[in-house]
Design a protein around this motif. Structure first.
Motif, short mmCIF file in Angstrom:
data_model
loop_
_atom_site.label_atom_id
_atom_site.label_comp_id
_atom_site.label_asym_id
_atom_site.label_seq_id
_atom_site.Cartn_x
_atom_site.Cartn_y
_atom_site.Cartn_z
N SER A 1 -9.79 -26.87 22.24
CA SER A 1 -11.23 -26.37 21.76
C SER A 1 -11.14 -25.51 20.43
CB SER A 1 -12.29 -26.02 22.74
OG SER A 1 -11.51 -24.79 23.36
N SER A 2 -10.42 -24.68 20.40
CA SER A 2 -9.88 -23.76 19.34
C SER A 2 -8.90 -22.86 19.50
CB SER A 2 -11.37 -22.76 19.32
OG SER A 2 -11.62 -22.02 20.57
N GLN A 3 -8.27 -22.21 18.78
CA GLN A 3 -7.33 -21.52 18.97
C GLN A 3 -7.38 -20.11 18.19
OE1 GLN A 3 -4.18 -24.33 17.28
NE2 GLN A 3 -3.44 -22.33 16.47
N ARG A 4 -7.00 -19.13 18.84
CA ARG A 4 -7.11 -17.77 18.38
C ARG A 4 -6.30 -17.49 16.85
NH1 ARG A 4 -8.61 -12.83 20.58
NH2 ARG A 4 -7.65 -10.83 19.82
N GLY A 5 -6.78 -17.24 15.82
CA GLY A 5 -5.88 -17.01 14.65
C GLY A 5 -5.79 -18.21 13.82
N GLY A 6 -6.36 -19.14 14.53
CA GLY A 6 -6.12 -20.88 13.81
C GLY A 6 -4.47 -21.26 13.83
N ARG A 7 -4.23 -22.29 13.02
CA ARG A 7 -3.15 -22.68 12.85
C ARG A 7 -1.90 -21.55 12.39
NH1 ARG A 7 -2.25 -28.17 13.33
NH2 ARG A 7 -4.14 -29.51 13.39
N GLY A 8 -0.93 -21.51 13.32
CA GLY A 8 0.16 -20.49 12.74
C GLY A 8 -0.17 -19.17 13.15
N GLY A 9 -1.02 -18.89 13.90
CA GLY A 9 -1.57 -17.49 14.56
C GLY A 9 -0.45 -17.17 15.73
N GLY A 10 0.14 -18.01 16.40
CA GLY A 10 0.98 -17.53 17.43
C GLY A 10 0.36 -17.67 18.86
N PHE A 11 -0.86 -18.23 18.94
CA PHE A 11 -1.66 -18.59 20.04
C PHE A 11 -2.05 -19.88 20.33
CE2 PHE A 11 -2.24 -14.16 19.05
CZ PHE A 11 -1.70 -13.47 20.25
N GLY A 12 -1.35 -20.83 19.69
CA GLY A 12 -1.46 -22.29 19.69
C GLY A 12 -1.30 -22.99 20.94
N PRO A 13 -1.73 -24.51 21.08
CA PRO A 13 -1.45 -25.05 22.26
C PRO A 13 -0.01 -25.56 22.66
CG PRO A 13 -2.29 -26.52 20.69
CD PRO A 13 -2.67 -25.21 20.16
N ALA A 14 0.99 -25.51 21.48
CA ALA A 14 2.21 -25.60 21.79
C ALA A 14 2.92 -24.81 22.82
CB ALA A 14 3.03 -25.79 20.32
N ASN A 15 2.34 -23.46 22.97
CA ASN A 15 3.02 -22.52 23.67
C ASN A 15 2.91 -23.05 25.44
OD1 ASN A 15 3.42 -20.81 21.89
ND2 ASN A 15 1.43 -19.58 22.09
N VAL A 16 2.06 -23.97 25.63
CA VAL A 16 2.00 -24.32 27.15
C VAL A 16 3.02 -24.95 27.39
CG1 VAL A 16 -0.69 -24.03 26.80
CG2 VAL A 16 0.30 -26.41 26.71
N LEU A 17 3.71 -25.62 26.68
CA LEU A 17 5.00 -26.42 26.73
C LEU A 17 6.22 -25.95 26.58
CD1 LEU A 17 3.73 -29.84 25.10
CD2 LEU A 17 3.67 -29.06 27.45
N ASP A 18 6.45 -24.74 26.34
CA ASP A 18 7.67 -23.75 26.08
C ASP A 18 8.28 -23.34 27.50
OD1 ASP A 18 6.25 -21.38 26.70
OD2 ASP A 18 6.31 -20.83 24.62
N SER A 19 9.15 -22.81 27.53
CA SER A 19 9.93 -22.29 28.98
C SER A 19 9.37 -20.85 29.21
CB SER A 19 11.38 -22.36 28.70
OG SER A 19 11.89 -21.22 27.85
N ASP A 20 8.61 -20.28 28.47
CA ASP A 20 7.85 -18.98 28.88
C ASP A 20 6.84 -18.96 29.52
OD1 ASP A 20 7.34 -16.29 28.98
OD2 ASP A 20 7.88 -15.55 27.26
N HIS A 21 6.53 -18.73 30.72
CA HIS A 21 5.39 -19.00 31.46
C HIS A 21 4.67 -17.61 31.65
CE1 HIS A 21 7.10 -22.89 33.29
NE2 HIS A 21 6.91 -22.91 31.89
#
Length: 488
Positions: free
Chosen positions: A359-379
Motif C-alpha cells: 500500500s505504501s512504504q516508509r522512505g519510498g523506494r530504496g529507503g530500507g523498509f520495502g516489501p523485499a524485507n519480508v522474504l529475507d532470512s532475518d525475521h
C-alpha cells in the motif's frame, strides 16, 4: 591569490558538509517502538520455538504422576541411563533447550543435594555417586547447540520443613543456589504454584527466589504463572488463544491462581509488561513415562504446533525418559516424524516466487523498509513499514510472476518485527479477492492453516485492519502442508 584559493576551498568544504548532512537527514529511520519491549533473553527464547521438558524421577519407577514423598530412593536405578541419547534425540528434532525436573512434587532430587538425603546420592544408581543434572549438562555441552533449563518444584511432599514457612523457604533457596551455581549456564528456570488440595497452607517467597536467580544467572528466563520473563499459557493442552498477546499486566497475576487462566491464554493489548506465553504439553497422555502409554499421533502434534508456535508461543513438549533411563524408541521416532513434517511444510516458501506490492512504504523506494524485507532470512530486524501519513488501509500483496500459473498452498505464515513491540490487532487474507482467513494478533509468528484446504490463485493480499501504530511485518510465507486434510 593564495588567500582567494584558501577561501574557495573552505567554501567548497562547507558546501560538501551541508550536502552530506542533508543527505543523511533524508535517510529514513525506523519508527518509534511500541512499548513494552522484549529483553535480549526473551528474544532468544522466542526464536527457539520448540523446546523439551524431561519429567524423570521416582515416579518413572512407580507408574505414578504425583509421588507421595514416601518413596525409597532405592527404587531409582535407571540401569541404561544415557544423557547423550536424550541430547541427540533433542538435537535431531531441532530442539535447542531441554528442561529437566531436577525435583518434582515427591521431593526426590536428581542431583546429590547436601541439604537432603532424599536424592540420587541415596540410590543404587551409579553406586550413589550419580548426578543426573551434571550428566545432562555434560552431554549438552559435548553436543553443542543445546542449552539446559531446570524445574525445582516448590511443593515438596517429602521434606518435613514443608508447611513451616521460614524453614522451608530457606531450604528451597539453598537448593536453588546449588542448582544455579554448580552447573554452569542455565537458560530457563521453571516455577509453579501446583500443589494438592490437602497440602499444608504456606507462602512461597517468590520475590526472594527470583532475586536469587537473577543474582546467580544473568541470561536466564524465569517461568511462572506471573513471569517475570515467561508466562504459563493457562492450560496443559499446548494451545494458546486465537488472540495471543505477548503483553500483559503482571500486577494482575498471581502464581497458582486458577481464576487468571483465561487472561494468561490471551494476554492483554494494553499490558505494561512483556511476558510471552509458553505452551506445555506432553508427547504422551501422562507427564511421566508409563509402559501402558504411547506417543500422540503425528497429526495431533502438528495441531498442537499450529496452535502454539503458530500463535505467538514457544512449545514446551514433554518427552519423559523411561525406567531404563532412555527416551523410548517410539517417542524418538515420533519426534523424528514431527521434525520431518515441520521441515517438509516450511522449507519451501512459494512467496519467494512472487512479485510484491504494498500500500505504501516508509522512505519510498530504496529507503530500507520495502516489501523485499519480508522474504529475507532475518525475521526480527528487517521488515516492511508503510508510510507514517498513510491513512488508507495497509496491505501487502503477493502475485505469481507467471500469469499462466497459479499458486497452490494451504498455510499462510505472517511474522512481526517484535523487537519494536507487538502491534497487529486484526488482519485478513484474500486470494484472488476471496477471503480465506482472518485473525487478530500476529506476534513473532502466526500460522493460518486454511480451513478450506488447498487454495489455487494468483494474487494473495494480506490486509492489516487494525494495529497499534504502524504494522511492521518481518516475514511472510506461503506453504503447502501435505498432512492437512480438513475434509477427512
Amino acid at each position: 591569490m593564495a588567500k582567494q584559493w584558501r577561501s574557495l576551498c573552505i567554501f567548497t568544504f562547507l558546501q560538501l558538509c551541508t550536502f552530506t548532512i542533508s543527505r543523511l537527514e533524508q535517510v529514513p529511520t525506523p519508527p518509534l517502538p511500541i512499548l513494552p519491549l522484549p529483553t535480549y533473553s526473551q528474544l532468544k527464547w522466542q526464536q527457539r520455538e520448540l523446546i523439551m521438558f524431561l519429567h524423570f524421577g521416582v515416579n518413572t519407577f512407580t507408574d505414578s504422576e504425583w509421588g507421595t514423598g514416601r518413596e525409597s530412593p532405592a527404587i531409582f536405578n535407571p540401569s541404561g541411563f544415557d544423557a547423550n541419547q536424550w541430547v541427540k534425540t533433542a538435537s535431531d528434532a531441532g530442539i535447542s533447550l531441554m528442561i529437566l525436573t531436577a525435583k518434582h512434587h515427591d521431593g526426590f532430587c536428581l542431583w546429590p543435594s547436601k541439604y537432603t538425603d532424599h536424592s540420587v546420592g541415596s540410590s543404587p544408581w551409579r553406586s550413589g555417586q550419580g548426578d543426573v543434572v551434571q550428566e545432562l549438562v555434560n552431554a549438552a555441552t559435548a553436543r553443542g547447540g543445546i542449552d539446559v533449563g531446570l524445574y525445582l518444584s516448590p511443593w515438596d511432599r517429602h521434606d518435613r520443613r514443608y508447611g513451616h514457612e521460614v524453614a522451608y523457604n530457606q531450604y528451597y533457596l539453598a537448593q536453588l543456589q546449588e542448582l544455579l551455581s554448580r552447573y554452569g549456564s542455565v537458560r530457563e528456570i521453571w516455577f509453579d504454584g501446583n500443589k494438592g488440595p490437602n497440602a499444608p497452607n504456606m507462602s512461597y517467597y517468590f520475590a526472594d527466589w527470583f532475586s536469587m536467580v537473577r543474582e546467580l544467572q544473568s541470561t536466564i528466563n524465569i517461568f511462572s504463572d506471573a513471569g517475570p520473563d515467561v508466562r504459563w499459557v493457562g492450560n496443559e493442552k499446548g494451545f494458546a488463544g486465537s488472540t495471543s498477546w505477548s503483553t500483559i499486566n503482571r500486577s494482575s497475576l498471581s502464581i497458582g491462581s486458577a481464576s487468571i487462566e483465561g487472561y494468561l491464554n490471551t494476554g492483554d493489548p494494553e499490558g505494561t509488561d512483556w511476558l510471552p506465553p509458553e505452551c506445555d504439553v506432553s508427547i504422551r497422555n501422562g507427564w511421566f513415562w508409563h509402559k501402558s502409554e504411547s506417543p500422540k499421533k503425528l497429526s495431533t502434534l502438528l495441531e498442537i504446533y499450529y496452535n502454539s508456535v503458530g500463535r505467538n508461543c514457544v512449545l514446551l513438549l514433554n518427552v519423559p525418559p523411561n525406567s531404563t533411563g532412555l527416551i523410548s524408541q517410539a517417542d524418538v521416532q515420533r519426534l523424528r516424524e514431527l521434525r520431518g513434517a515441520i521441515d517438509t511444510i516450511f522449507s519451501y516458501n512459494l512467496a519467494e516466487k512472487c512479485s510484491i506490492k504494498v500500500s505504501s512504504q516508509r522512505g519510498g523506494r530504496g529507503g530500507g523498509f520495502g516489501p523485499a524485507n519480508v522474504l529475507d532470512s532475518d525475521h526480527l530486524w528487517t521488515y516492511w513499514v508503510p508510510n507514517d501519513g498513510d491513512k488508507e488501509e495497509h496491505w501487502i500483496e503477493l502475485k505469481a510472476r507467471d500469469d499462466d500459473k497459479r499458486l497452490r498452498f494451504n498455510v499462510v505464515r505472517i511474522q512481526e518485527a517484535i523487537g519494536l513491540g507487538q502491534r497487529i490487532k486484526r488482519h485478513e487474507i484474500y486470494v484472488d479477492g476471496n477471503k480465506v482467513a482472518n485473525g487478530t494478533t500476529v506476534g513473532f509468528k502466526r500460522l493460518h492453516r486454511l480451513e478450506g484446504g488447498v487454495v489455487h490463485g494468483q494474487i494473495v493480499r494480506i490486509r492489516i485492519k487494525d494495529s497499534k501504530g504502524l504494522p511492521l511485518i518481518s516475514s511472510i510465507g506461503l506453504h503447502f502442508d501435505p498432512y492437512w486434510h480438513p475434509s477427512d
